[in-house]
Design a protein around this motif. Sequence first.
Motif, PDB file in Angstrom:
ATOM      1  N   ASP A 138       0.819  -1.220   0.000  1.00  0.00           N
ATOM      2  CA  ASP A 138       0.000   0.000   0.000  1.00  0.00           C
ATOM      3  C   ASP A 138       0.848   1.265   0.000  1.00  0.00           C
ATOM      4  N   ALA A 139       1.942   1.282  -0.739  1.00  0.00           N
ATOM      5  CA  ALA A 139       2.792   2.480  -0.750  1.00  0.00           C
ATOM      6  C   ALA A 139       3.237   2.908  -2.144  1.00  0.00           C
ATOM      7  N   LEU A 140       3.151   2.049  -3.139  1.00  0.00           N
ATOM      8  CA  LEU A 140       3.628   2.409  -4.476  1.00  0.00           C
ATOM      9  C   LEU A 140       2.880   3.604  -5.047  1.00  0.00           C
ATOM     10  N   HIS A 141       1.619   3.767  -4.683  1.00  0.00           N
ATOM     11  CA  HIS A 141       0.804   4.838  -5.259  1.00  0.00           C
ATOM     12  C   HIS A 141       1.138   6.212  -4.685  1.00  0.00           C
ATOM     13  N   TYR A 142       2.072   6.261  -3.738  1.00  0.00           N
ATOM     14  CA  TYR A 142       2.509   7.560  -3.207  1.00  0.00           C
ATOM     15  C   TYR A 142       3.587   8.207  -4.073  1.00  0.00           C
ATOM     16  N   ILE A 143       4.173   7.449  -4.994  1.00  0.00           N
ATOM     17  CA  ILE A 143       5.231   8.015  -5.844  1.00  0.00           C
ATOM     18  C   ILE A 143       4.711   8.128  -7.277  1.00  0.00           C
ATOM     19  N   ASP A 144       5.246   9.087  -8.013  1.00  0.00           N
ATOM     20  CA  ASP A 144       4.700   9.370  -9.337  1.00  0.00           C
ATOM     21  C   ASP A 144       5.006   8.237 -10.312  1.00  0.00           C
ATOM     22  N   GLY A 170      -4.422  -0.431  -5.050  1.00  0.00           N
ATOM     23  CA  GLY A 170      -5.839  -0.207  -5.287  1.00  0.00           C
ATOM     24  C   GLY A 170      -6.102  -0.193  -6.786  1.00  0.00           C
ATOM     25  N   ASP A 171      -7.141  -0.878  -7.203  1.00  0.00           N
ATOM     26  CA  ASP A 171      -7.503  -0.941  -8.616  1.00  0.00           C
ATOM     27  C   ASP A 171      -8.249   0.323  -9.008  1.00  0.00           C
ATOM     28  N   CYS A 201      -2.348   6.300  -9.070  1.00  0.00           N
ATOM     29  CA  CYS A 201      -2.932   4.957  -9.129  1.00  0.00           C
ATOM     30  C   CYS A 201      -3.093   4.502 -10.576  1.00  0.00           C
ATOM     31  N   ARG A 202      -3.220   3.205 -10.744  1.00  0.00           N
ATOM     32  CA  ARG A 202      -3.398   2.598 -12.057  1.00  0.00           C
ATOM     33  C   ARG A 202      -4.482   1.530 -11.966  1.00  0.00           C
TER      34      ARG A 202
END
Length: 240
Positions: A138-144, A170-171, A201-202
Amino acid sequence: MTSRFLPTLLDEASRPFRNGGHFAYHYARGKLSSDCIFRELLKRGVFPAEARFLDLGCGQGSLFGWLLAARRLHDNGHWPNDWAPPPKPLELRGYELMHKDVERAARAFGRDHPVVSIRQGDMCQVDFGQTDVVTILDALHYIDFAHQKDVIKRIRAALPAGGLFLTRVGDAGGGLRYHICNWVDHAVTFTRGHRLPKLYCRKVAEWCELLRSVGFQVETMPMSAGKPFANIMLICRVPS
């Protein structure tokens, strides 16, 4: 046995965080008891039998407390027959951006733990070295997006043949459930004393395409345990 075992595992895993203070203990206990991913990782036997672990964005090290407690209970003969044996951690390295979390980890595990080492660092900048398992929960979405790709490429380079990268995302194609994920994420982030971040997010298909483009084999698994979230676990392996 499982219904009796889980409270024992929770007690054992959260006990070290008493040394980190009231917040550290109750945060670890709440996280480990309410988030299904910790239970499912052990129950399903996702990890190798023994491994060097690297957790990026590790917080105060709740995952490490969980893995160490699981191994102690297993070695003492307290383990459910229908669960896979837990991994033997040879090394537990973590990097966390927030100084307060690193200090809580130091008080929980001590600064000279034979296996655990948690340092302050940005996953976009630190050297990953060589390891067998990398986790980002739950941390990858904090970086661009550009840094996401760079981090994933460097994770692939840090892993041997058969190595494992495990992450939960998250989807972004999950509709209302995805937006609920983000609301909860912001609330937890604020509670931990962090600034409210911009999220990158992706959709799940886009995550899988990115991971496969750098050489991972990817398996997806819903990881919300009945909660109204769009959480997906991505199990990414380096081909043998």
